[in-house]
Design an enzyme around this catalytic site. Structure first.
Site, mmCIF file in Angstrom:
data_model
loop_
_atom_site.group_PDB
_atom_site.id
_atom_site.type_symbol
_atom_site.label_atom_id
_atom_site.label_comp_id
_atom_site.label_asym_id
_atom_site.label_seq_id
_atom_site.Cartn_x
_atom_site.Cartn_y
_atom_site.Cartn_z
ATOM 1 N N GLU A 111 0.708 -1.385 0.093
ATOM 2 C CA GLU A 111 -0.234 0.187 0.054
ATOM 3 C C GLU A 111 0.932 1.239 -0.048
ATOM 4 O O GLU A 111 1.809 1.359 0.849
ATOM 5 C CB GLU A 111 -0.806 -0.009 1.367
ATOM 6 C CG GLU A 111 -2.074 0.377 0.923
ATOM 7 C CD GLU A 111 -3.106 -0.357 -0.046
ATOM 8 O OE1 GLU A 111 -3.090 -0.043 -1.229
ATOM 9 O OE2 GLU A 111 -3.267 -1.528 0.230
ATOM 10 N N THR A 130 3.025 1.817 -1.908
ATOM 11 C CA THR A 130 4.542 1.498 -2.623
ATOM 12 C C THR A 130 4.208 2.067 -4.079
ATOM 13 O O THR A 130 5.284 2.222 -4.618
ATOM 14 C CB THR A 130 4.759 0.113 -2.695
ATOM 15 O OG1 THR A 130 3.573 -0.704 -2.806
ATOM 16 C CG2 THR A 130 5.176 -0.190 -1.201
ATOM 17 N N ASP A 168 -4.012 0.490 -9.757
ATOM 18 C CA ASP A 168 -5.568 -0.073 -10.193
ATOM 19 C C ASP A 168 -5.835 -0.297 -11.561
ATOM 20 O O ASP A 168 -6.452 -1.511 -12.001
ATOM 21 C CB ASP A 168 -6.358 1.194 -9.799
ATOM 22 C CG ASP A 168 -6.070 1.471 -8.067
ATOM 23 O OD1 ASP A 168 -5.488 0.672 -7.255
ATOM 24 O OD2 ASP A 168 -6.619 2.635 -7.791
HETATM 25 MG MG MG Z 1 -10.384 5.034 -7.778
#
Ligand code: MG
Ligand code: ADP
Length: 389
Positions: free
Chosen positions: A35, A37, A173
């Site tokens: 997280e 990173t 993401d």
């Molecule tokens: Mg988002």
């Protein structure tokens, strides 16, 4: 999948009065470990969720982009030539930004009618924004015959969110949504986008991964995210490295000693120790020992809570109660200040852990959390025609 994809096609038809050329789906994600990173050019280890955003779309020849979502009122109608950062507000900025970023990169992407439908909860830290971007990017490139590899597509989706929507997110993401494969966790080097698929079939090990969507998002989230990023960049400058990923774990203590600004030390300690946890969890998955990853998840949570200071009471409660009820390990996932936590549990303990967290939220006066078991799903894809019903 079939019914949902069919309903995206139906939604398109109701909105625009004709059938779409195709439906493209892209998943949300949860990050197992790593997280903050990704904003330090380090490593992350996400899985794709079975929950997807679906984009039903058809090409237009007049250079107009029409955007509609089941989750929002009205239709945005945007000439591609008018797309500039800041020109589009609200949800439509995500898909419009994708069209802008693809065209800026020189890809021959023209207009389209787009209808969006999703079962990725928005704002839950499960990356509905990346799912929307990646599904749109795949739809637009395929509709217009533009060739773009998956990691490059993810970079352009990130650029859309950074430069067009104005959210300073990392590339994890979008890469998870574009590049994950079913039954695997994705080890990603966010500096060069080198990818490695690691086996993540928890059922085969008698394990489950529970996701607890706290259904809260605290107002400080955006400002705190930007502040942590800025702090990491200042620390990297002070240490004379390009990014904190360049501080080896063995040199952490020495690096901390060299930092004059004491306020930066906990940030560095989190990022560098988190990089080491990614390395360790990756080694455990590669060795077929996912069960042993539990304590590393919990250690990651403590680091985010105490050093990086991005947790919140709801996330801390979810993690503490899950662990108290027999989870092998648990941590917040995503940027923090709300959103979701995850817990690694023995299959037989899954119900008890979920119930304990739900009961603890009720006792604390929090809204009921949404708890579900996550299986590593596939990355973005075109939905086969036969699945459209
Ligand atoms: Mg988002
Ligand atoms: P997360 O990515 O964690 O879900 P974000 O705040 O990054 O949270 O992104 C959520 C935003 O993305 C929503 O507020 C909305 O603008 C947009 N969005 C995501 N999914 C959809 C959808 N299906 N329809 C319309 N907008 C969406």
């Amino acid at each position: 999948m079939t019914a949902a994809a069919g309903s995206a096609a139906e939604g398109f038809e109701q909105a625009y009065g004709y059938a779409p050329e195709g439906v493209w789906a892209a998943p949300g994600r949860v990050n197992l470990i790593g997280e903050y990173t990704d904003v330090n050019e380090g490593h992350v280890l996400p899985i794709a969720l079975p929950q997807c955003t679906r984009v039903a779309a058809a090409a237009r020849t007049d250079g107009v982009l029409r955007l509609r979502s089941r989750r929002a009122e009205g239709t945005a109608e945007l000439p591609l030539t008018a797309l500039t950062p800041g020109a589009v507000q609200g949800w439509a900025a995500y898909p419009a930004g994708v069209a802008w970023a693809l065209r800026e990169a020189g890809l021959p992407v023209g207009g389209a009618d787009v209808y969006v439908e999703s079962d990725v909860p928005a704002g839950a830290g499960l990356s509905s924004s990346a799912a929307l971007e990646v599904a749109t990017a795949l739809a637009l490139t395929e509709l217009h015959g533009a060739a773009c590899g998956r990691p490059a597509l993810a970079r352009l989706a990130q650029r859309a969110e950074n430069a067009f929507v104005g959210v300073p997110c990392g590339v994890m993401d979008q890469t998870a949504s574009a590049c994950c494969t079913a039954g695997h966790a994705l080890h990603l080097d966010t500096r060069d986008l080198a990818l490695r698929q690691l086996p993540f079939d928890l059922a085969a090990h008698g394990l489950r991964l529970l996701v607890v969507d706290t259904r809260v998002r605290h107002a400080l989230a955006d400002g705190a995210y930007a502040a942590r990023r800025a702090g990491c960049e200042a620390a990297a400058r002070a240490l004379g490295v390009r990014a904190l990923r360049d501080v080896p774990h063995e040199e952490l203590e020495a690096a901390l000693g060299r930092l004059a600004d004491a306020a930066l030390r906990p940030l560095v300690r989190h990022v560098v120790s988190e990089g080491e946890r990614v390395r360790e969890v990756t080694a455990l998955l590669a060795a077929g020992e996912p069960r042993a990853a539990g304590p590393l998840l919990t250690a990651g949570h403590a680091s985010l809570r105490d050093d990086f200071a991005v947790s919140c009471p709801e996330l801390d409660l979810a993690v503490a109660v899950a662990n108290g009820a027999g989870a092998l390990g648990a941590r917040m996932t995503g940027a923090g200040f709300g959103g979701s936590a995850l817990a690694l549990v023995e299959e037989g303990a899954a119900d008890a852990v979920g119930e304990a967290v739900t009961a603890a939220f009720a006792a604390a006066g929090h809204r009921p959390p949404r708890v579900f078991a996550a299986v590593a799903g596939g990355g973005a894809r075109r939905v086969p025609r036969g699945d459209l019903g």
